[in-house]
Design an enzyme around this catalytic site. Structure first.
Site, PDB file in Angstrom:
ATOM      1  N   PRO A  72       0.945  -1.092  -0.103  1.00  0.00           N
ATOM      2  CA  PRO A  72      -0.124   0.040  -0.020  1.00  0.00           C
ATOM      3  C   PRO A  72       0.850   1.419  -0.176  1.00  0.00           C
ATOM      4  CG  PRO A  72      -0.562  -1.174   1.912  1.00  0.00           C
ATOM      5  CD  PRO A  72       0.718  -1.998   1.481  1.00  0.00           C
ATOM      6  N   ASP A 287      62.277  -7.688  13.360  1.00  0.00           N
ATOM      7  CA  ASP A 287      63.963  -7.097  14.179  1.00  0.00           C
ATOM      8  C   ASP A 287      62.727  -6.524  15.548  1.00  0.00           C
ATOM      9  OD1 ASP A 287      62.203  -5.267  13.593  1.00  0.00           O
ATOM     10  OD2 ASP A 287      63.729  -4.600  11.410  1.00  0.00           O
ATOM     11  N   LYS A 309      67.324  -4.846  16.344  1.00  0.00           N
ATOM     12  CA  LYS A 309      68.243  -3.580  16.257  1.00  0.00           C
ATOM     13  C   LYS A 309      68.711  -3.035  17.389  1.00  0.00           C
ATOM     14  CE  LYS A 309      68.365  -2.511  11.322  1.00  0.00           C
ATOM     15  NZ  LYS A 309      68.422  -1.178  11.221  1.00  0.00           N
ATOM     16  N   GLY A 340      58.809  -3.075  11.843  1.00  0.00           N
ATOM     17  CA  GLY A 340      58.153  -1.662  12.751  1.00  0.00           C
ATOM     18  C   GLY A 340      57.679  -0.664  11.515  1.00  0.00           C
ATOM     19  N   MET A 422      62.954   8.382  16.120  1.00  0.00           N
ATOM     20  CA  MET A 422      64.381   8.317  16.979  1.00  0.00           C
ATOM     21  C   MET A 422      65.259   8.846  17.285  1.00  0.00           C
ATOM     22  SD  MET A 422      65.205   5.267  13.354  1.00  0.00           S
ATOM     23  CE  MET A 422      64.928   6.529  12.532  1.00  0.00           C
TER      24      MET A 422
END
Ligand code: SAH
Length: 499
Positions: A72, A287, A309, A340, A422
């Site tokens: 409807p 690593d 390392k 990483g 770093m």
């Protein structure tokens, strides 16, 4: 189970044959027969005008059906579909004449009497009928679908739990890369060609396994269709000449080294592609920055090689890692070099790739989430922010012969975010150089230790005091430093920042 294509004799005693051809009157082991219906250009009816009816209509349209909706009223999307002529709308209550010339019907109304009447009228006429969420009134059920056209995976719990089907679908979605559809289409295009080019069924199987699961598969999934076809063409020509020399058996396991980004530590931040490739690897070379949780995804029998390392203890010089990767690739292995973050952001991935390529070893790079992106999210420090920071610069704070050799002029801009990788050892020098090149000593700055992991620590201060407070806090690598006004947003975006 043996391949059903083998056509094992029914009268034999073979166990798998019995499984495939159960004795008449034997116990029923399947609630439904899974089949894929061709409804292209067939007339299908959807009873109902709501959200669910709309979804069913869309699905039927996707499979090429001609769809009529009887209801409807129509809600938003269905109304739009009717206005644009994608479905035909017969306004009104369902009546049995709606089933005239209909090949399949789906009832999606919330009225029980209507659903029952659709079921009744359809079954009388032998029309397949599905009443949504009511398996008793269905002669067929709709599975959860993973659509990688032309590849289709359908999941059903026989009506027991649609939620469970959806859960399984989500898991399968993750396992079946979106590129598989294109690869299936390509395989279809080449099927006959491969048959004509490689006469031996064993050679064809080897070729297809190599193409669909070997290193080339990753490339085929990425390339545009025509380029992928070209690549497959070359692989086929090569396979054909190898088959003639009887070399195809050995060549299918040609080595490849994947340089894979493992993300910043939290395994949730791995990409689906990385996950898939880690799971395939014969050898994983990793690593210190790669978390143990990520290594868990390697095969149980995969060889894991640590080439970590640690600052000051260069376990393995980069040259040696490069040689190791070349050697493993030469042995024909599927090698994952896990890195990483992202392999190409301060990851020396470029050097490894160049070395592999110059030695003729196949190499693929799988991106990962770089530490800046991961840490931004988990600390609540945006890398850019309208009106506050218009650019973001990623720099290395690694000291070369005890000095920081950076473009200070370019870095000392107030409306810019600096992210230093770093940079812990040289932090003192970094901050004072930025101040002497014009950045205010009150510029907000933060150091993030082991970002994204449960051990994440954030030390927040200013350019002036950051070196001192990080020293006091005793931060240890990996540490990421973020400098800029955006650091000031942290306490607003991350409610835990005030803790
Ligand atoms: N390829 C990596 C970066 C490697 S350089 C990437 O894309 O993220 C190593 C530096 O990355 C570390 O000294 C540190 O500055 C940063 N880093 C990596 N993971 C990090 C983490 N979980 N938390 C904070 N810093 C991290």
């Amino acid at each position: 189970m043996k391949s059903p294509e083998k056509n094992t004799a029914v009268s034999g005693v073979d166990a798998s044959a019995r499984e495939m051809f159960p004795a008449p009157g034997g116990t029923q082991s399947m609630p439904y027969l899974p089949i894929f219906l061709n409804i292209r250009a067939q007339s299908c009816l959807v009873v109902g005008g709501g959200e669910i009816a709309a979804r069913k209509a869309s699905l039927l349209l996707k499979a090429g059906a001609v769809v009529t909706v009887v209801s409807p009223q129509l809600t938003g999307i269905l109304e739009h579909m009717a206005e644009t002529g994608r479905v035909q709308w017969r306004q009104g209550e369902f009546s049995e004449s709606d089933l005239d010339n209909i090949n399949l019907v789906i009832a999606a109304t919330n009225s029980s009497p209507v659903n029952i009447s659709v079921h009744k009228e359809a079954t009388v006429r032998g029309i397949p009928v599905n009443v949504v969420d009511n398996p008793e009134l269905c002669t067929f059920v709709m599975p959860a679908i993973i659509d990688r056209n032309p590849l289709l995976v359908a999941v059903s719990t026989g009506g027991a739990s649609p939620t469970f089907s959806r859960l399984i679908r989500t898991r399968l979605e993750q396992m079946i890369p979106s590129g598989f559809g294109r690869m299936a289409a390509l395989a279809g295009r080449f099927r006959q060609r491969v048959k004509d080019s490689l006469a031996e069924p064993a050679d064809r199987r080897r070729f297809w396994e190599h193409v669909l699961d070997g290193p080339i598969s990753e490339r085929l999934m990425e390339l545009p269709a025509e380029q992928a076809a070209g690549e497959l063409e070359r692989a086929l020509a090569q396979a054909q000449s190898q088959a003639q020399n009887g070399e195809l058996a050995q060549s299918s396991s040609r080595g490849c080294v994947y340089l894979v980004g493992a993300g910043p530590g939290n395994p949730d931040m791995l990409t689906l592609g990385a996950l898939r490739i880690i799971g395939k690897a014969d050898v994983v070379v990793y690593d210190r920055l790669v978390s143990l949780e990520v290594l868990e995804y390697a095969r149980r029998d995969a060889e894991l090689i640590f080439v970590g390392k640690e600052k000051g203890h260069h376990n393995r010089p980069q040259e040696e890692i490069n040689d190791l990767l070349v050697e493993l690739g030469r042995q024909g292995k599927q090698v994952v070099r896990l890195k990483g973050g992202d392999p190409l952001v301060f990851g020396r991935g470029g050097e490894e790739a160049l070395k592999l390529i110059s030695n003729g070893i196949q190499c693929r790079i799988i991106p990962g989430m770089t530490a800046a992106v991961g840490c931004a999210a988990t600390t609540g420090i945006p890398l850019t922010h309208r009106g506050i920071s218009h650019s973001c610069m990623l720099v290395t704070g690694h000291l070369k012969d005890g000095v920081l050799d950076l473009n200070w002029e370019a870095m000392a801009h107030p409306r810019q975010t600096l992210v230093i990788y770093m940079g812990l050892t040289g932090l003192d020098e970094l901050c004072s150089k930025l101040i002497s090149h014009g950045l205010s000593g009150s510029t907000p700055a933060a150091c993030i230790e082991q970002g994204t992991t449960p051990a994440q620590r954030v030390i927040e201060g200013t350019l002036e005091n950051l070196p001192q407070i990080t020293l006091q806090a005793g931060l240890k690598p990996p540490v990421l430093t973020v400098i800029g006004e955006v650091v000031g947003l942290r306490s607003k975006i991350n409610p835990r920042a005030q803790e």
